[in-house]
Structure formats: structure tokens, C-alpha cells
Enzyme design. Structure first.
Site, PDB file in Angstrom:
ATOM      1  N   ARG A   1      27.558  11.836  13.724  1.00 53.53           N
ATOM      2  CA  ARG A   1      26.383  11.273  13.040  1.00 53.53           C
ATOM      3  C   ARG A   1      26.538   9.774  12.804  1.00 53.53           C
ATOM      4  O   ARG A   1      26.058   9.246  11.793  1.00 53.53           O
ATOM      5  CB  ARG A   1      26.110  11.982  11.711  1.00 53.53           C
ATOM      6  CG  ARG A   1      25.665  13.434  11.880  1.00 53.53           C
ATOM      7  CD  ARG A   1      25.241  14.022  10.537  1.00 53.53           C
ATOM      8  NE  ARG A   1      25.090  15.463  10.617  1.00 53.53           N
ATOM      9  CZ  ARG A   1      25.339  16.307   9.628  1.00 53.53           C
ATOM     10  NH1 ARG A   1      25.758  15.851   8.458  1.00 53.53           N
ATOM     11  NH2 ARG A   1      25.160  17.600   9.774  1.00 53.53           N
TER      12      ARG A   1
ATOM     13  N   ASP B   1      18.827  15.749  18.078  1.00 50.97           N
ATOM     14  CA  ASP B   1      19.112  16.792  17.101  1.00 50.97           C
ATOM     15  C   ASP B   1      19.334  18.107  17.846  1.00 50.97           C
ATOM     16  O   ASP B   1      18.715  18.349  18.883  1.00 50.97           O
ATOM     17  CB  ASP B   1      17.957  16.951  16.111  1.00 50.97           C
ATOM     18  CG  ASP B   1      18.330  17.837  14.929  1.00 50.97           C
ATOM     19  OD1 ASP B   1      18.872  17.305  13.943  1.00 50.97           O
ATOM     20  OD2 ASP B   1      18.121  19.061  15.000  1.00 50.97           O
TER      21      ASP B   1
END
Length: 338
Positions: free
Chosen positions: A23, A72
Site C-alpha cells: 500500500r 484493488d
């Protein structure tokens, strides 16, 4: 191009320990937040120019040794036939979760070129300008299934486990479709230019080892085996892996990603010399002092010496509140110490 990360993936000797951060393109960076003020999350994922820009931000700002595609894990799942929305503070929600065989039968295996062209276009844009390798990714089949069954995230995965225990035929048919989609999705990313791929089994640690061996491991292994002939490094990350690491190392990946709940020396010993180890600093350490960050990072690097090679990373995704200066400090510490 700086190939230190790729060399470590394949167990080759490197001048220093490469580092990237799960991330790493995200809310802790002011530069990312500026872009998010203009578009919602799904729009950002589906706009190649913007997705490429935020993918590149941490490479330029932090000096990490690899970029990971901004997207995602739920993007391909949406295209299988589920209705996805992201809510601020609540996270992702599917309004039509999988609860019956009829629900599963409605799902399709995606065609990436037709269903997620924006992901592939983002990769092509990135490969034209990146000076470090690009990592593609997908959720592992079990982790994807939990979102599809639960309708979002979960604390105990009751609905998922109830289907595993009481309706194995439904679970198997669902997992087979997810596995086919995952293979197609990651294969397309590789063909578009991804130089490594990571399979995120974020919720596999919620399973008992005996359940993991039946409900998660075989499907992750099938994905990895299908990708190996394509010639890129495959990373298998299992969150909360301590109880299943002995099994997970048999999935066939080049790199085993581990979380912070297992000591790196123990992880390196279990993984052995056939795989590279990736990890495993607790993301919360980045809220401590620079001296403590250095102490913890250097300890992990020393303990990873027992593995074939080591790629430094956090044990899970970086937290949104993390001070960017501490992340820059961590990258420099790893490069200097490793």
C-alpha cells in the site's frame, strides 16, 4: 533500470537489501490525497493516467526499489458479476453477495482485455517511464471468496466458514471460478508488462491449518503453477501466516511474504533456501522514534540472513496515519544496513 528487487526475487546476490512497502501508494502521502480530492477511489483505479501517477509517487518520494500497481483486489471480482461500492470509513461492500449455488452459477470468468482494460493500460503507461520493476497483483482465491461471501470485510468470517463446512460443493464451484479469473487476470497483467506479481492471501490466517490446507492452499497453488511458465517472479503473501507457513511454502512461489506475527529468524528457517523471504516490520513501528525504527529494521535484516535472499517490507499494508518522513527514514535505513 534498477533490478535489485528482481534479482532478490530470484535469489541472486544483491549489493543491498531491496525494499518496497505494501500500500505504498496511498492515503499517508499528501500527494496522493490531493488527487483523491478530485476523484473517488474506484474512478482513480479505473483511470489509467491517474492510477499510473499515484503508482509512481512513492518511487519518486521514498526511493523504493519496486512499484506496485495502484488498483484493488476487488476490481476483477466486480467484473465477475457483483455490485461493488466503496464507502469512506466502512470500506468495500457487495450488495449481492454469494450465499447459494444459484448465486455462484451467475458469476462469469472474466476476459481481462474486455472487462478490465484500464488495469492493463495503466501497466503499459507505467512501463514506459518507471526506472524500477513493476509489481502486478491480485487477491488470492480464498481472500477474494471471503469478500464475495461476506459482502465485505469480516471479523470472524462466519458466513464463509459456514459454507466451507456445510456446502462444500458450493464453495468448490465458487473457488474454481475465482481461480480461473485470477489466473486470467494476472496472466494479462504479465503480458501487459508487469515484471513480478503478488498474490495477496490477506485473510488465509483466519483459517485453522487443516482448513487452510483444503480451502485456500490448493487454489493459490493452482494460480502460481499457471503463472510460472510466463517467466516472472511470483510472490505469495499470507497474512497471519505463523500457523500455516509450513504448508504455504509448498505453493511454488519464488518469494514468500510474511507478516510481523512471526519472528523473521523462524520464518527464514521454515522457508529455507529455496525461496526468498519478504517482510516483515510491524506497520505500527513507523509511529515510533527513528532510533527504534532502525533497531527493529536492522534486527529483521540480520535475522533474514538465513533465507535465500530478503526483500524488506512491512508485515501488512502501511497505515493511513503514518508520517511520510518516517517511511523515507525506513527506506534509507534498509538500504544502508542491508
Amino acid at each position: 533500470m534498477n533490478n535489485t528487487f528482481l534479482n532478490a526475487c530470484m535469489g541472486k546476490e544483491t549489493d543491498y537489501t531491496p525494499v518496497w512497502i505494501m500500500r505504498q501508494a496511498g492515503r499517508y502521502l499528501p500527494e496522493y490525497r490531493k488527487i483523491r480530492e478530485k476523484v473517488d477511489f474506484l474512478t482513480l483505479c479505473k483511470t489509467p493516467e491517474l492510477a499510473a501517477e499515484v503508482t509512481t509517487q512513492p518511487v519518486d518520494i521514498l526511493g523504493v526499489d519496486a512499484a506496485i500497481l495502484f488498483s484493488d483486489i476487488l476490481i476483477p471480482i466486480e467484473k465477475m458479476g457483483l455490485k461493488l461500492k466503496f464507502y469512506e470509513k466502512k470500506g468495500p461492500k457487495f450488495s449481492n453477495p454469494i450465499r447459494t449455488q444459484k448465486d455462484a452459477d451467475k458469476l462469469k470468468v472474466i476476459n481481462p482485455d474486455e472487462d478490465v482494460p484500464y488495469v492493463l493500460d495503466t501497466i503499459r503507461i507505467l512501463r514506459k517511464g518507471l526506472k524500477v520493476p513493476l509489481i502486478g497483483f491480485s487477491g488470492a482465491p480464498f481472500t477474494a471468496a471471503t469478500y464475495m461471501i461476506e459482502g465485505g470485510s469480516s471479523k470472524n468470517f462466519l458466513k464463509t466458514k459456514r459454507i466451507i463446512y456445510n456446502d462444500p460443493q458450493l464453495f468448490t464451484s465458487l473457488m474454481d471460478k475465482i481461480t480461473e479469473t485470477t489466473i486470467a487476470y494476472l496472466s494479462a497483467q504479465i503480458k501487459a508488462g508487469a515484471q513480478a506479481v503478488q498474490l495477496f492471501d490477506s485473510w488465509a490466517g483466519a483459517l485453522a491449518p487443516s482448513d487452510y490446507e483444503v480451502a485456500a492452499f490448493p487454489y493459490a497453488k493452482k494460480v502460481i503453477e499457471a503463472l510460472k511458465p510466463l517467466g516472472v517472479a511470483v510472490i505469495y503473501f499470507v497474512n497471519d501466516c505463523a500457523g500455516v507457513l509450513d504448508i504455504a511454502v509448498g505453493a511454488g512461489a519464488d518469494v514468500m511474504g510474511v507478516d510481523w506475527r512471526i519472528d523473521m529468524a523462524e520464518a527464514a528457517k521454515k522457508i529455507g533456501k529455496k525461496l526468498t523471504v519478504q517482510g516483515n516490520l510491524d506497520p505500527c513501528v513507523l509511529f515510533s522514534t527513528k532510533n527504534h525504527i532502525k533497531e527493529m529494521a536492522v534486527d529483521i535484516i540480520k535475522k533474514a540472513k538465513g533465507a535465500r535472499a530478503h526483500i524488506f517490507n512491512l508485515g501488512h499494508g502501511i497505515l493511513p496515519e503514518t508520517p511520510p518522513e518516517n517511511v523515507k527514514t525506513l527506506v534509507k535505513i534498509v538500504h544502508d544496513a542491508g
